[in-house]
Write a protein that holds these residues in place. Structure first.
Motif, mmCIF file in Angstrom:
data_model
loop_
_atom_site.group_PDB
_atom_site.id
_atom_site.type_symbol
_atom_site.label_atom_id
_atom_site.label_comp_id
_atom_site.label_asym_id
_atom_site.label_seq_id
_atom_site.Cartn_x
_atom_site.Cartn_y
_atom_site.Cartn_z
ATOM 1 N N ILE A 146 39.909 46.804 32.045
ATOM 2 C CA ILE A 146 41.069 47.016 32.499
ATOM 3 C C ILE A 146 41.081 46.938 34.197
ATOM 4 C CG2 ILE A 146 42.929 49.036 32.935
ATOM 5 C CD1 ILE A 146 42.019 49.845 30.196
ATOM 6 N N THR A 147 40.038 47.269 34.911
ATOM 7 C CA THR A 147 40.178 47.317 36.370
ATOM 8 C C THR A 147 40.208 45.791 36.737
ATOM 9 O OG1 THR A 147 37.591 47.372 36.269
ATOM 10 C CG2 THR A 147 38.779 49.615 37.094
ATOM 11 N N THR B 46 43.661 44.281 35.830
ATOM 12 C CA THR B 46 45.022 44.938 36.467
ATOM 13 C C THR B 46 44.892 44.488 38.108
ATOM 14 O OG1 THR B 46 43.725 46.864 36.655
ATOM 15 C CG2 THR B 46 45.471 46.833 34.809
ATOM 16 N N ARG B 47 44.056 43.753 38.598
ATOM 17 C CA ARG B 47 43.802 43.344 39.786
ATOM 18 C C ARG B 47 44.823 42.108 40.319
ATOM 19 N NH1 ARG B 47 37.392 43.717 41.240
ATOM 20 N NH2 ARG B 47 37.397 45.890 40.996
#
Lengths: 298, 444
Positions: free
Chosen positions: B13-14, B17-18
């Motif tokens: 996710i990190t 989502t960047r």
């Protein structure tokens, strides 16, 4: 109940002994100071308690059971070298660390909410860690350590980088947690804090335990039988035998007594000589003094 | 297991989502488009044409030139002129300092040229400007035809026989073992194989570096100490590799989708298709331009074992990624906090690069011993086997290679986990290979 017991712990890196037959016990509900100069082996001990490292020999018991990985969920650890993912948001980060400690997502969200409210930092939830000041991220780190309500908390220099107000806040939290029955291992170089906060300490140096006991008992053990008297007028002309003045200022005197003598005799002597006494106290060594002496002696 | 999943989730996710992820995902197909356009432009780029004067001092070819002339290159790269002046005149023309010269080279057929012994004396080609390899080949081909034809005339061979003798041999290479491998199949298989091999090679490096950087970030930010007090280093390692792997898969699927869209909607507008792009690659190196090659290629592409490829390519992709991913993680853990010590990357990157060389070789020799062993050794098999997959590999070979790859993956992960476990907590010290070997051997 004994929350944590180390029995003859040995850890060796090559020829270097980082933990040399270390044993001590921590009763539950205590705030326990783990002290030692740099490189004494404190971090190695802590890492073995948190199962980051394994001892070469010896046994660690957690609440009477042999320490396993399962117990790490009941331990909260705030290392001295702290760090968080810079790009992550505060809320997400706390939830992540809480889930790694075994909380469900719902529980984690709820606890994060609770702590952000408690510290009045709700508006930080969507900030990334890199936007926070050092002190702010320290608070987040503290929340991350306690969020899963561990029975044993290990705090390595928890006040470094904090301003006095935040230090006080964390200190009151530590006391609060202690009141709730949590056991706290407190590792620091700042001895005045040890004296204020800890009930018991263990002192390690070069991988070995060199001292252990309650703060008050240790102070008694290492006291040098010195008394400080503040008075007005003249010092009584002849001190009792067995007592000698080691330091004198205007209306303040420090008197050294022999082992067998009691402070009451000295006080009586002042009173008998009709010298008005403003204060009278036995001078006990600070933990700092004990620490320095013991380390130097070792 | 649950904790690994939580770590995978965070890693995924990190990253996804960047904004950087989406920029890279969207820009790469545009890059691909640029590459396609560039490759077509470069291959069709009209090099300055070379004008060659042919001086026949022997007079043997006078009749031939009158009847047939000598044809220029179809792409206009080489022009021929029959000259009848003296060699010295021509020489002075091409030696003249004039920028726009009439000729760049002279082909001199010597006076005593012998059709039956064309090696002595030889036809010489004297140039003022260097002639490229392809042009040289073309010129040799034309002269060869010319000499051959003239020799036949000299030997009074009838026109029909001449035609017969000039007819090219066409060999249909077809596999006995596999009925789908028809003529031209190897070219289609090579292209697809190489594309897959390159895809694995590039992604191992790209996502491997991503893993390495991630590990280093955890080490330098010191969060690793908090993490390892909650999860085992092995879980952390696995979570990171799989999380980044999932990011890679996502990006790959998006890329394939976008490239598909570009190929269908945008490329035709620019007059380029993947098929004619690949044929330019193929024909650029061939002497004889096979006008049917595009059609043949497309026909052969459809004969490739796509079901097998669809199942096995992702497996090799995954295997290679896991094998190297764990090694990259170990390197990240062992590296200093400032990210120096690039030398630690060497033992990881060398086998990947070697596997690409093997894969290139495999294109020409799909059944070579090098290809066989390369497709079994786990460090090279993901790349080499991908290059071989379109060539219909027997099941036992694939099974053995996959089993070895799994064993290799387990082995590297075991080693990497040991290095990782100690490396991530080691600060302020330069770590040597000797030390890493000690960590691998050491018990806990």
């Amino acid at each position: 109940m004994i929350q944590l017991a180390l029995h003859n712990i040995l850890k060796q890196y090559g020829s270097y002994l980082a933990a040399d037959n270390v044993s001590f016990e921590i009763p539950s509900g205590k705030i326990f100071g783990l002290l030692g100069p740099n490189g004494a082996g404190k971090t190695t001990l802590i890492r073995m308690i948190t199962r980051i490292l394994y001892p070469d020999a010896g046994q660690i018991l957690f609440a009477g059971q042999s320490l396993t990985d399962l117990h790490t969920q009941r331990i909260g650890y705030m290392p001295e070298e702290r760090g968080l993912y810079k790009k992550m948001k505060v809320g997400e980060h706390l939830i992540y660390l809480a889930r790694l400690k075994g909380l469900t997502k719902a529980q984690a969200i709820q606890r994060v909410e609770f702590w952000l409210n408690k510290f009045e930092i709700k508006e930080w939830r969507n900030k990334t860690i890199e936007e926070l000041s050092k002190g702010m991220s320290q608070k987040i780190q503290f929340i991350a350590t306690v969020i899963h309500e561990p029975e044993l908390l290990i705090l390595d220099e928890p006040f470094s980088g904090l301003d006095p107000i935040n230090s006080l806040l964390i200190e009151s939290e530590i006391r609060e947690l202690s009141k709730q029955g949590k056991t706290i291992i407190f590792s620091t170089h700042r001895m005045e804090q040890v004296e204020e906060i800890c009930s018991d300490i263990v002192l390690v140096n070069k991988g070995r335990k060199i001292l252990e006991g309650s703060v008050s008992e240790l102070k008694q053990r290492f006291k040098e039988n010195k008394f400080e008297v503040k008075f007005s007028g003249e010092l009584p002309p002849n001190l009792l035998s067995g007592f000698s003045v080691v330091e004198q200022q205007m209306n303040r005197v420090i008197v050294q007594s022999g082992e067998a003598n009691h402070g009451n005799d000295l006080l009586k002597h002042f009173l008998n000589a009709n010298v008005p006494v403003h204060s009278f106290q036995e001078l006990l060594p600070s933990i700092n003094e004990i620490f320095i002496k013991q380390v130097e002696a070792a | 297991m649950n904790k690994i999943f939580i770590i995978i989730q965070r890693e995924y996710i990190t990253r996804v989502t960047r904004p950087a992820f989406w920029i890279a995902t969207l820009l790469a197909p545009i890059g691909f488009l640029v590459l396609m356009v560039a490759s077509v432009l470069i291959s069709t780029y009209d090099n300055e044409s070379t004008t060659v004067a042919i001086l026949d001092e022997s007079g043997l070819f006078k009749e031939y030139f009158k009847q047939n002339g000598i044809a220029d290159a179809t792409d206009g790269s080489v022009h021929f002129y029959i000259e009848e002046t003296s060699f010295n005149d021509l020489e002075s023309i091409i030696k003249s300092p004039n920028e726009k010269k009439k000729y760049q080279a002279i082909i001199r057929i010597p006076q005593n040229y012998n059709l039956n012994n064309p090696g002595n004396p030889v036809i010489s080609c004297l140039y003022a400007e260097r002639i490229g390899l392809e042009k040289k080949q073309f010129i040799i081909g034309r002269l060869n035809d010319m000499v051959k034809k003239q020799r036949m005339i000299a030997n009074q061979i009838s026109a029909e026989t001449q035609d017969l003798l000039q007819k090219k041999v066409d060999v249909a290479f077809e596999s006995l073992m596999n009925l789908n491998e028809k003529k031209g199949y190897d070219i289609a298989a090579s292209i697809v194989g190489l594309l897959m091999a390159m895809a694995i090679y590039i992604s191992i490096f790209f996502y491997g570096t991503m893993i390495m950087k991630g590990v280093q970030e955890e080490k330098t930010s010191r969060i690793v100490e908090v993490l390892t007090s909650s999860v085992k280093p092995f879980q952390l390692l696995m979570g990171k590799i799989m999380g980044v792997g999932a990011v890679g898969m996502t990006q790959f699927v998006l890329w394939i989708f976008l490239i598909f869209l570009i190929n269908i909607f945008v490329a035709p507008l620019l007059g380029i298709t993947l098929a004619n792009q690949t044929t330019t690659i193929h024909t650029a190196s061939a002497n004889d331009i096979d006008t049917d090659s595009a059609a043949l290629l497309i026909q052969n592409l459809s004969q490739l074992p796509f079901t097998q490829i669809m199942i096995l390519f992702p497996l090799y992709f995954l295997g290679g990624f896991l094998l190297y991913g764990s090694l990259f993680a170990a390197v990240g853990a062992a590296m200093g906090e400032d990210g120096d010590q690039q030398s630690l990357m060497l033992p990881v990157s060398v086998p990947i690069v070697i596997s690409v060389f093997i894969a290139m070789n495999v294109m020409n020799n799909p059944d070579s011993a090098m290809g066989f062993w390369g497709s079994l050794i786990p460090f090279t098999s993901p790349v080499v086997m991908s290059a071989l997959l379109p060539f219909h590999q027997p099941w036992w070979h694939i099974t053995l290679s996959l089993l070895l790859l799994i064993a290799g993956f387990v082995f590297t992960t075991f080693i990497a986990a040991k290095i990782y476990r100690i490396g991530i907590l080691m600060y302020g010290k330069k770590i040597t290979f000797k030390e890493m070997i000690k960590w691998i051997i050491a018990k806990n």
